[in-house]
Design a protein around this motif. Structure first.
Motif, mmCIF file in Angstrom:
data_model
loop_
_atom_site.group_PDB
_atom_site.id
_atom_site.type_symbol
_atom_site.label_atom_id
_atom_site.label_comp_id
_atom_site.label_asym_id
_atom_site.label_seq_id
_atom_site.Cartn_x
_atom_site.Cartn_y
_atom_site.Cartn_z
ATOM 1 N N MET A 1 -3.625 8.184 -1.800
ATOM 2 C CA MET A 1 -2.131 8.206 -2.077
ATOM 3 C C MET A 1 -1.762 9.330 -2.828
ATOM 4 S SD MET A 1 -0.929 5.522 -0.583
ATOM 5 C CE MET A 1 0.747 5.957 -1.397
ATOM 6 N N HIS A 3 -0.215 10.085 -5.512
ATOM 7 C CA HIS A 3 -0.445 10.448 -6.922
ATOM 8 C C HIS A 3 -1.895 10.621 -7.456
ATOM 9 C CE1 HIS A 3 -1.244 5.793 -6.218
ATOM 10 N NE2 HIS A 3 -2.152 6.112 -7.296
ATOM 11 N N GLU A 39 4.238 13.409 1.988
ATOM 12 C CA GLU A 39 3.444 12.633 1.091
ATOM 13 C C GLU A 39 4.441 12.163 -0.107
ATOM 14 O OE1 GLU A 39 0.495 15.732 -0.068
ATOM 15 O OE2 GLU A 39 -0.876 14.745 0.831
ATOM 16 N N ALA A 42 6.371 9.119 1.373
ATOM 17 C CA ALA A 42 5.689 7.945 1.433
ATOM 18 C C ALA A 42 5.465 7.357 0.259
ATOM 19 C CB ALA A 42 4.147 8.407 1.920
ATOM 20 N N ALA A 43 5.160 8.244 -0.834
ATOM 21 C CA ALA A 43 5.241 7.700 -2.258
ATOM 22 C C ALA A 43 6.233 6.839 -2.671
ATOM 23 C CB ALA A 43 4.813 8.646 -3.194
ATOM 24 N N SER A 45 8.616 5.627 -0.761
ATOM 25 C CA SER A 45 8.918 4.441 -0.150
ATOM 26 C C SER A 45 7.848 3.263 -0.473
ATOM 27 C CB SER A 45 8.335 4.786 1.447
ATOM 28 O OG SER A 45 8.522 3.380 1.998
ATOM 29 N N GLU A 46 6.620 3.708 -0.845
ATOM 30 C CA GLU A 46 5.909 2.643 -1.642
ATOM 31 C C GLU A 46 6.606 2.207 -2.954
ATOM 32 O OE1 GLU A 46 1.904 4.121 -2.893
ATOM 33 O OE2 GLU A 46 1.171 2.083 -2.635
ATOM 34 N N TYR A 47 6.984 3.198 -3.767
ATOM 35 C CA TYR A 47 7.496 2.918 -5.037
ATOM 36 C C TYR A 47 8.613 1.993 -5.022
ATOM 37 C CZ TYR A 47 9.527 3.267 -9.710
ATOM 38 O OH TYR A 47 10.350 3.196 -10.821
ATOM 39 N N THR A 48 9.654 2.382 -4.240
ATOM 40 C CA THR A 48 10.938 1.664 -3.896
ATOM 41 C C THR A 48 11.182 0.286 -2.927
ATOM 42 O OG1 THR A 48 11.816 3.024 -2.171
ATOM 43 C CG2 THR A 48 11.984 3.683 -4.582
ATOM 44 N N GLY A 49 10.077 0.500 -2.188
ATOM 45 C CA GLY A 49 10.267 -0.741 -1.004
ATOM 46 C C GLY A 49 11.172 -0.307 0.160
ATOM 47 N N PRO A 51 12.042 1.321 3.492
ATOM 48 C CA PRO A 51 11.304 1.736 4.638
ATOM 49 C C PRO A 51 11.373 3.286 4.974
ATOM 50 C CG PRO A 51 12.414 -0.332 5.179
ATOM 51 C CD PRO A 51 13.087 0.231 3.781
#
Length: 555
Positions: A1, A3, A39, A42-43, A45-49, A51
């Motif tokens: 990821m 981070h 990147e 994508a990070a 999107s993963e943090y906030t949910g 899409p």
């Protein structure tokens, strides 16, 4: 990821950059090249949910074009991507801007679901759907992030435009023309259909040309790059400096930008070190009043103040006095904001209020440096005034400025500021009040046709003959020619008055009398008013009565 790619040292570097720029941490990461846009998206999107949306999922044609203006889409990096029943999926570069999402929902009248897009891909989609530039069309034009917030792509585009040879030549030519025309300021003013270029010459603005609207962003960005300003910041005023060489002359330019309705207004103050005339005779100081002023400058201690509005030549007068006082056996300090010209052999200090280096703080520290003469750029508050008085009472000559309309008003202003009258009476030596008036063009000025009674009245008012032989009046009037750009004037001179702290004036001060009483006492003691000095210059054919009345109307 993403981070996992950031080690502790990299994070610290980014944190320092964030503290200096005030930008969000994720923006700083991409700007420093520490993480790619893909990147980061994508990070987030993963943090906030929320899409992600890819470039292939963008629509083939603009959606809801009648609701959202193309300029709004470009400025805010937001694209309606798909419709699902009553809901619209919207691609955004910044999902944290909830205000923008709310505005879009209100504008289209339907619920909105955000999708995170890579900024670069979003920009390419906008160009494909809406074109490279579009200033027409219905719908919402600005909201949320506003067009002043430049994306990274915008910044690169502006940098490329500003670095092109034609833009570089254009900006250099504007500066060179201003220097050759002896302008003091360059004004780049955004208008609806053009970028106006105006020069301030002899205190008056003159329109020089109007540049096409398409050059506005490039010209502004070029100036900001030269001044080392942030070209991406268009929402806040910025200040900077440019050092350039024009026709073999070293020129300093003070740059100020200000966000306006149609863009950014840019003003460049020209500081031409080679053209500054640090000579009292060249500035227009002469006669018995000047002889009295020279004697005051040789006093070992006390305060001498110069007053007048902005642009009245106060700093030049102080610089000229310092040049005359600067000798090898003396130590001279100045505290300025900003330092306009570097004076050889003089210790000059630039105040830095953000770190606590104010006029008063610098003055307090200077007293430990064993100075002989101190120049304080401006007395703005009681603390600075008290420090200046303390310095004068401990054996130093202090020169400074105060913003008032007349010499007498300076005394009452300091008392109103909170300075004790007995301290002021014992420390203040004199106050100079001055204005700048335009000189008649020697190439085209002609003798003025004035009736003899008028000449006699002017002669009496000016008190010609004091300090020298009686002169025959020779007033002139303006005409206009190519040499003066048909204004009738070329250059400027000073009209001034000198209020000496005589016993009658001191008695008025201690008796808490009004400004009018102080001025009356000074005139009774021999003070020659600014208007009288101006009329003297009218009678000598140097300027016109209209100029003198314009400059002294508020006195």
């Amino acid at each position: 990821m993403a981070h996992e790619r950031l080690d502790e040292l990299t994070v610290r570097r980014a944190q320092r950059a964030r503290e200096q720029s005030g930008e969000r941490f994720d923006v700083v990461l991409t700007r420093l090249g520490l993480i790619s846009e893909v990147e980061l998206a994508a990070a987030i999107s993963e943090y906030t949910g929320i899409p992600l949306i890819s470039a292939s999922e963008m629509p083939d044609a603009p959606l809801l074009g009648d609701k959202l203006h193309a300029s709004f889409v470009r400025a805010n990096l937001v694209v309606p991507a798909a419709e699902d029943g009553n809901t619209v999926a919207v691609a955004v570069a910044d999902p944290f801007n909830s205000e923008l999402i709310a505005v879009v929902s209100y504008a289209i009248g339907r619920p909105v679901e955000p999708r995170i897009a890579v900024p670069g891909e979003l920009l390419r989609a906008i160009e494909r759907l809406y074109g490279a530039d579009d200033n027409t069309g219905p719908g919402l034009e600005s909201a949320g992030a506003a067009p002043d917030q430049a994306s990274e792509e915008d910044v690169r585009r502006l940098e490329d435009m500003a670095s092109e040879a034609p833009i570089i030549r254009l900006v250099h030519d504007v500066i060179a023309r201003a220097v050759e025309m002896h302008a003091s300021d360059i004004h780049l003013e955004p208008r609806e259909d053009a970028l106006n270029v105006r020069f301030r010459i002899d205190g008056h603005l003159q329109t020089i040309e109007s540049l096409p609207l398409s050059l506005r962003a490039a010209v502004t960005s070029r100036v900001k790059i030269m001044a080392r300003l942030n070209i991406a910041e268009r929402r806040l005023p910025q200040d900077g400096r440019i050092r350039a060489t024009v026709r073999g002359r070293d020129i300093d330019l003070r740059v100020s930008t200000m966000p306006m309705l149609g863009g950014e207004s840019v003003v460049l103050r020209i500081l031409d070190r080679s053209s500054i005339r640090l000579s009292f005779s060249a500035l227009g100081f002469a006669g018995r009043t000047f002889e009295a002023f020279e004697e005051l400058l040789e006093q070992p201690n006390g305060i001498i103040l110069v007053t007048g509005p902005t642009g009245s030549g106060k700093t030049t007068t102080l610089y000229t006095a310092l040049t005359r006082l600067n000798r090898p056996e003396r130590k001279v300090f100045t505290v300025e904001d900003p330092i306009e010209y570097q004076l050889k052999g003089i210790n000059q200090i630039q105040v830095q209020p953000r770190i606590g280096l104010t006029f008063a703080h610098a003055l307090r520290s200077i007293l430990r440096q064993d100075p002989d003469i101190i120049m304080v750029g401006e007395i703005r508050d009681l603390e600075t005034a008290e420090m200046a008085i303390q310095a004068s009472l401990t054996g130093h000559l202090v020169l400074s400025t105060v913003h008032t309309n007349s010499a007498a008003a300076t005394i009452t202003r300091l008392v109103e500021m909170g300075v004790e009258d007995y301290l002021l009476a014992s420390s203040l030596r004199a106050v100079v009040a001055q204005r700048l008036v335009r000189l008649l063009c020697n190439a085209c000025a002609r003798p003025a046709d004035r009736p003899q009674p008028v000449l006699d009245k002017l002669r009496q008012e000016a008190m010609l003959g004091i300090g020298g032989a009686q002169l025959e009046p020779a007033p002139r009037e303006k005409t206009g020619c190519p040499a003066c750009r048909f204004t009738g004037y070329a250059g400027r001179t000073t009209i001034w008055e000198l209020l000496v702290m005589s016993d009658p004036v001191r008695d008025c001060l201690l008796g808490k009398h009004s400004e009018q009483a102080v001025e009356g006492a000074a005139k009774a003691a021999g003070m020659r008013s600014m208007f009288q000095d101006g009329v003297d210059k009218v009678m000598r054919g140097l300027t016109t009565l209209d100029e003198v009345l314009r400059a002294t109307r508020t006195v």
